[in-house]
Structure formats: structure tokens, C-alpha cells
Design an enzyme around this catalytic site. Sequence first.
Site, PDB file in Angstrom:
ATOM      1  N   ARG A   1       0.871  -1.282   0.131  1.00  0.00           N
ATOM      2  CA  ARG A   1       0.062   0.071   0.088  1.00  0.00           C
ATOM      3  C   ARG A   1       0.842   1.367   0.117  1.00  0.00           C
ATOM      4  O   ARG A   1       0.623   2.183  -0.706  1.00  0.00           O
ATOM      5  CB  ARG A   1      -0.835  -0.037   1.190  1.00  0.00           C
ATOM      6  N   TYR A   2       1.989   1.172   0.787  1.00  0.00           N
ATOM      7  CA  TYR A   2       2.869   2.379   0.774  1.00  0.00           C
ATOM      8  C   TYR A   2       4.165   2.021  -0.002  1.00  0.00           C
ATOM      9  O   TYR A   2       4.569   0.770   0.049  1.00  0.00           O
ATOM     10  CB  TYR A   2       3.245   2.751   2.226  1.00  0.00           C
TER      11      TYR A   2
ATOM     12  N   ARG B   1       6.963   0.168   2.046  1.00  0.00           N
ATOM     13  CA  ARG B   1       6.621  -0.965   3.198  1.00  0.00           C
ATOM     14  C   ARG B   1       5.444  -1.938   2.394  1.00  0.00           C
ATOM     15  O   ARG B   1       4.932  -1.668   1.385  1.00  0.00           O
ATOM     16  CB  ARG B   1       5.558  -0.455   4.209  1.00  0.00           C
TER      17      ARG B   1
ATOM     18  N   CYS C   1      -4.978 -17.560  14.451  1.00  0.00           N
ATOM     19  CA  CYS C   1      -4.424 -16.714  15.680  1.00  0.00           C
ATOM     20  C   CYS C   1      -4.803 -17.545  16.838  1.00  0.00           C
ATOM     21  O   CYS C   1      -5.687 -18.660  16.866  1.00  0.00           O
ATOM     22  CB  CYS C   1      -5.382 -15.470  15.742  1.00  0.00           C
TER      23      CYS C   1
ATOM     24  N   CYS D   1     -10.171 -12.642  17.598  1.00  0.00           N
ATOM     25  CA  CYS D   1     -10.795 -11.255  18.106  1.00  0.00           C
ATOM     26  C   CYS D   1     -11.930 -11.054  17.293  1.00  0.00           C
ATOM     27  O   CYS D   1     -12.275 -11.043  16.009  1.00  0.00           O
ATOM     28  CB  CYS D   1      -9.817 -10.187  17.943  1.00  0.00           C
TER      29      CYS D   1
ATOM     30  N   CYS E   1     -11.878  -8.158  14.795  1.00  0.00           N
ATOM     31  CA  CYS E   1     -10.672  -8.345  13.795  1.00  0.00           C
ATOM     32  C   CYS E   1     -10.966  -7.618  12.313  1.00  0.00           C
ATOM     33  O   CYS E   1     -11.907  -7.737  11.903  1.00  0.00           O
ATOM     34  CB  CYS E   1     -10.346  -9.771  13.452  1.00  0.00           C
TER      35      CYS E   1
ATOM     36  N   ARG F   1      -9.570  -8.369   9.812  1.00  0.00           N
ATOM     37  CA  ARG F   1      -9.750  -9.325   8.700  1.00  0.00           C
ATOM     38  C   ARG F   1     -10.358 -10.498   9.067  1.00  0.00           C
ATOM     39  O   ARG F   1      -9.956 -11.826   8.801  1.00  0.00           O
ATOM     40  CB  ARG F   1      -8.166 -10.171   8.385  1.00  0.00           C
TER      41      ARG F   1
ATOM     42  N   ASP G   1     -11.873  -0.346  12.215  1.00  0.00           N
ATOM     43  CA  ASP G   1     -11.978  -0.079  10.462  1.00  0.00           C
ATOM     44  C   ASP G   1     -13.480  -0.399  10.399  1.00  0.00           C
ATOM     45  O   ASP G   1     -14.222  -1.026  11.327  1.00  0.00           O
ATOM     46  CB  ASP G   1     -11.104  -1.230  10.061  1.00  0.00           C
TER      47      ASP G   1
ATOM     48  N   ASP H   1      -7.437   4.484   9.614  1.00  0.00           N
ATOM     49  CA  ASP H   1      -7.012   4.000   8.135  1.00  0.00           C
ATOM     50  C   ASP H   1      -8.143   4.253   7.376  1.00  0.00           C
ATOM     51  O   ASP H   1      -9.261   3.627   7.540  1.00  0.00           O
ATOM     52  CB  ASP H   1      -6.942   2.321   8.332  1.00  0.00           C
TER      53      ASP H   1
ATOM     54  N   LYS I   1      -3.055   5.245   6.339  1.00  0.00           N
ATOM     55  CA  LYS I   1      -3.356   5.307   7.899  1.00  0.00           C
ATOM     56  C   LYS I   1      -2.879   6.858   8.014  1.00  0.00           C
ATOM     57  O   LYS I   1      -1.931   7.094   7.841  1.00  0.00           O
ATOM     58  CB  LYS I   1      -2.490   4.281   8.505  1.00  0.00           C
TER      59      LYS I   1
HETATM   60  S1  SF4 Z   1      -6.759  -8.879  15.625  1.00  0.00           S
HETATM   61 FE1  SF4 Z   1      -7.316 -10.407  13.923  1.00  0.00          FE
HETATM   62  S2  SF4 Z   1      -5.422 -11.077  13.328  1.00  0.00           S
HETATM   63 FE2  SF4 Z   1      -4.958  -9.988  15.056  1.00  0.00          FE
HETATM   64  S3  SF4 Z   1      -5.022 -11.495  16.688  1.00  0.00           S
HETATM   65 FE3  SF4 Z   1      -7.065 -11.064  16.643  1.00  0.00          FE
HETATM   66  S4  SF4 Z   1      -7.970 -12.410  15.219  1.00  0.00           S
HETATM   67 FE4  SF4 Z   1      -5.766 -12.615  14.760  1.00  0.00          FE
END
Ligand code: SF4
Length: 338
Positions: free
Chosen positions: A82-83, A86, A95, A99, A102, A104, A260, A297, A304
Site C-alpha cells: 500500500r505504501y 513498506r 490466531c 478477536c 478483527c 480481517r 476499521d 485507516d 493510515k
Molecule cells: S485482531 Fe485478527 S489477526 Fe489480530 S490476533 Fe485478533 S483475530 Fe488475529
Amino acid sequence: MIPSITLDELLARFKLDPAPFKPVAGRYPCRLTRYYAGLIQKPGDPIWRQCVPDPLELADDGQHPDPLDEERLSPVPGLIHRYPDRAVLLVSNRCAVYCRFCMRKRQVGCGAVGLDMERAIAYLAATPQIRDVVLSGGDPLLLPADQLHSLLGRLRTIPHLEIIRIGSRVPVTAPGLITPALCRMLAEHHPLYLNTHFNHPRELTGEAAQACCLLADAGIPLGNQTVLLRGINDQHAVLEQLFSGLLRLRVRPYYLHQMDLVKGTAHFRTPLVRGMELIAGLRGKVSGLAIPHFVVDLPGGQGKVPLLAQTARHGDDGWTIRNLAGNPVSYHDLPGSL
Ligand code: SF4
């Protein structure tokens, strides 16, 4: 092997009917470590809300699964560029804990990792303006140690890659995985940085402190990205305790991140102005070292940016935020996020 607990076991512990939770976990996977679930004191508390499926995730919130356009910005599957200087490598889609907020959600815990490693490394080697590569996912520290060692070694053979960063929530959700052997291996690949992801002071346990201590003693500079989460950490006192506590663990608060606009997470969002108020409220109360940048972002892969009075303006038609090129971008809080 991470000691884990099933959602059914957790719900049984609190005598809750699993029926409302199952469709959510069917859509967005649930994974819990025994350690992190052990930090829950009661249903709905700040730890519970971060890791237990919530029927609100299935609400039609009008948000997009990939608002940052990561897939469009991937010249190779699993590599986001994206940048100019980087790139992000999505090295795992697993994971220790999934979460609920998340960014993603569309990927983690779902199917196989999409990274085409050989093409990604060839792209990095052929793109000399990239100086900084971030290993993300999913969680890179969930890779088998020999696999991670080999990947880091291959990246280190690319002369223009000056630094490698790892984004990992393992110090928060499975700190027992941070061992002296792992840290010795990581230290072979300096300069290596690690950004972790503590969101609440109750996550600053003795085990987490030990994990951070091992990493810091291995010479790995530690930063933290906190996501601003409605009803979890959107209070001055909570952030003050969190950021001061992180410094004691030798972890520098790096970003306070606006949620986000990801599908299935609208119930976690706060209005932009709340983050700005919270940061302003910390000034003069805690060390400047304990105050992160409040960042957003921008949708569509616009980058960002830190939200400062100079970069963000609120008018009758919503927010105008200047991107890194100085161009104004319209941004709208979700209705009802006040
Ligand atoms: S925020 Fe998403 S990528 Fe990061 S640890 Fe939690 S579930 Fe995994």
C-alpha cells in the site's frame, strides 16, 4: 500445542444456552485459549466481548468485509503493498484467539492461507523501494518456529529490506508460547520489531509481563496497537491504566486505532471525536511516552493517518481528513455510533 477451550465449555461454565452463539461462530470462527478465557470474570465483561461471538456480528451493518481494499492492493496473493516503502505479508490465517473486532474477519480462521510465498519473496526482492516488511496474518507467531526461522532467514537475504516487523497478539492471548528458545531464534534476525495488541489493563497479567520481558531482553523493540472499542476501553481511566501499564512492561503504546469499517464489527465503533477527546485527556496526566497516536485507516486503501486538529475537520457533511499526500478525503461516522 496451545491449551484451548471450546466455546461450549466456556458457555457451560457460565450456564449459558449455546443456541444464540452458534450461528455467529458458524459465520466467523471462534477460537479461545484456556489462558485468555481464564481472564473472563463474567459474561459481557471487556475480555468476554473481545473473544466471544456476539449475534450483533451478523447484523446488516452496511459495512464491507475488506474496506481497506487490501485485496486490490495485493500484487501477489497474501502480499499487501500500500505504501511505497513498506509491504505486509499475510503469513498465517490462524490466531490463538479470534478477536471479534478483527479487521480481517473475512479471512482469519477460514480456509487455507492465501499467501503465494515464492512469488511474494520474488516480488520483495525485485522491489528495491520496499525497506520495511511487516509479517501479519493471522498471527505469525503461530507458525512452527522452524518455518518462521526459515522465512525470516530468506527475507534477510534481500539486501534492501532494512527492518522486519512482526504483528502478534500472542503476548496477550497465549503468552506461554513466548519462550527463551523462540526469542533466541527471533534475535538472529535483527533488526526485528514486534507490535502487539493489548486493549485492556486486565490483559496486563504476570504471564503477559513475562512474555514481554523475554522479547525485550532479546533486544526486540516492542510497540502496542490498541483498537478503540466501544464499551471496552473507550474511557479515560481504562486507557490511562493500560498505557501506563504497558510502559512498565517495556512496551511503547504506538497507536490507538479507530475501528476499521469492517462488516460485522459496527457494534464496537466509537465516533472519531471520542478518540481525539481520549488522547487529549491523557496529555499532562501520563508521560508523553505513554500517549500513542490516534489513527484512522482511511477506506479504499487511502492510508493510515494520525487524527490531529490539523488533519481532521468536522463539518455539516461529516469529516474531511487529509491523507498522506495532503488531499482531503470524506469520512463518515456510522449513524448511531454516538
Ligand atoms: S485482531 Fe485478527 S489477526 Fe489480530 S490476533 Fe485478533 S483475530 Fe488475529
